[in-house]
Design an enzyme around this catalytic site. Sequence first.
Site, PDB file in Angstrom:
ATOM      1  N   SER A   1       0.813  -1.214   0.000  1.00 54.86           N
ATOM      2  CA  SER A   1       0.000   0.000   0.000  1.00 54.86           C
ATOM      3  C   SER A   1       0.847   1.265   0.000  1.00 54.86           C
ATOM      4  O   SER A   1       0.324   2.363   0.147  1.00 54.86           O
ATOM      5  CB  SER A   1      -0.887  -0.016   1.247  1.00 54.86           C
ATOM      6  OG  SER A   1      -0.086  -0.374   2.358  1.00 54.86           O
TER       7      SER A   1
ATOM      8  N   THR B   1      -1.731   3.168   4.437  1.00 57.36           N
ATOM      9  CA  THR B   1      -0.759   4.261   4.351  1.00 57.36           C
ATOM     10  C   THR B   1       0.186   4.235   5.525  1.00 57.36           C
ATOM     11  O   THR B   1      -0.233   3.907   6.640  1.00 57.36           O
ATOM     12  CB  THR B   1      -1.543   5.598   4.419  1.00 57.36           C
ATOM     13  OG1 THR B   1      -2.314   5.711   3.244  1.00 57.36           O
ATOM     14  CG2 THR B   1      -0.641   6.799   4.567  1.00 57.36           C
TER      15      THR B   1
ATOM     16  N   GLY C   1      -9.505   8.003   2.230  1.00 58.57           N
ATOM     17  CA  GLY C   1      -9.007   9.368   2.134  1.00 58.57           C
ATOM     18  C   GLY C   1     -10.092  10.393   1.874  1.00 58.57           C
ATOM     19  O   GLY C   1     -10.030  11.521   2.373  1.00 58.57           O
TER      20      GLY C   1
END
Length: 331
Positions: free
Chosen positions: A86, A188, A242
Site C-alpha cells: 500500500s 498508508t 481518504g
Amino acid sequence: MVKNRRKFLKVSAFGVAAMSSFISLAADKEKKKKGKKVTKPIVISTWNHGLAANAEAWKILSKNGRAIDAVEKGVMVAEADPKVRSVGYGGYPDRDGNVTLDACIMDENSDCGSVACLQNIKHPIAVARKVMDETPHVMLVGNGAYYFAREKGFPHEDLLTAGSIRDWKNWLKEAKYKPVVNMENHDTIGMLALDAEGNMSGSCTTSGAAWKLHGRVGDSPIIGAGLFLDNEVGAVCATGLGEAVIRTAASTVAVELMRQGYSPLEACKEAIQRIISKHRNHPDRDHLQVGLLALNKLGEYGGFSIRPGFNFAVCDAIQNNRLEDASYEIK
Ligand code: ASP
C-alpha cells in the site's frame, strides 16, 4: 525567490528556535507540575510496517537528530519494501495498472512539501522534502512532480511488481473495472516524531486506494487532511478512506482539539466521531474505515479508528519499539 525564502527562513529560524524551546520548556514545566516527565524523543507510525520504519527513524532520533530527518528516512523503509502493498514500490496500482504515489512532509516551522499522483519514482517522500526545501511551493502533482524529481536526480523506476500485476489482473476479473470503495487495502504509512530538542515533524506516504480511478488523489498528500501539525501543540496523521478524511479535515480537527486540552486519544476519538456523523447518510457509511494517530508536545500519543483492526508502532527510549492496537468506535 527560493533564495529569499530560504534567507527569510534562516533569519526567522532564530526566532522560531527561541520560541519553540520556550514552548518546549513551558510544556516540560507543565508536565513536571503534574508529576509527569516529558517523553522525548519518541516516534509513532501507522500499521505493522511502522515497526521497521520506526527503527530507521530511531537511528536519527536517538543521536539527537532532527524529527524532520527521522520522519523522512523512516517512511522510506516502507516505500522501498515490495511486501508493503500500500506504499511505494510494489504498491497496488490504479484500475489501469499504474502505480501512482502520494506523499507529504511537515516540519516544526509549519513548512511543508507534497507530491501527488507521482509515477515511476520510488521515494515520493524524499521528493516532497525537496519540494519543501528547494522550491517556493508546497505541492507538485503528476508529470510536474515527476519532472521535478528527475531534475533532482531521482531515477525512473518501474514500481509495478509481478505480485501487483497478478493481484490487479485478478481484481479486473471480479470487479469489471468499476470504481468501488476498497477497504481491504488502506495501509498508508503516517509517521510523527518529537525529537530531543522538543521539535515535531510528520510524514505520510501511500500508493492510495487500490484500483482507484487514474488521477485520484487521497488525503495522504493533503496538508491538513492526511497530516497536520503545530509545533506548539502536537501532530496527527490519518489512514483509511481518504475521501472521508479530506471532507472533514480530520488531522487539523484533531490538532485543534489537542490545542483545547484534549489528550491525543480523546482528540482522535472526537475527530473520528465527527467523521462518522458527517457520513451518516453517505453511501460509504457501512464500510467506512479511518484511523487517526496523534502525538502531543509532551510525548503522549493515542490512536483511534472507526472500526477494529487499526494498529500502530511506537518507539521511545523507555519501552523500545512495539505495536499497539488502537481503540475504536463501532464494536
Ligand atoms: N488514506 C489513503 C488514501 O485514501 C489510503 C490508506 O490509508 O491506505 O489514499
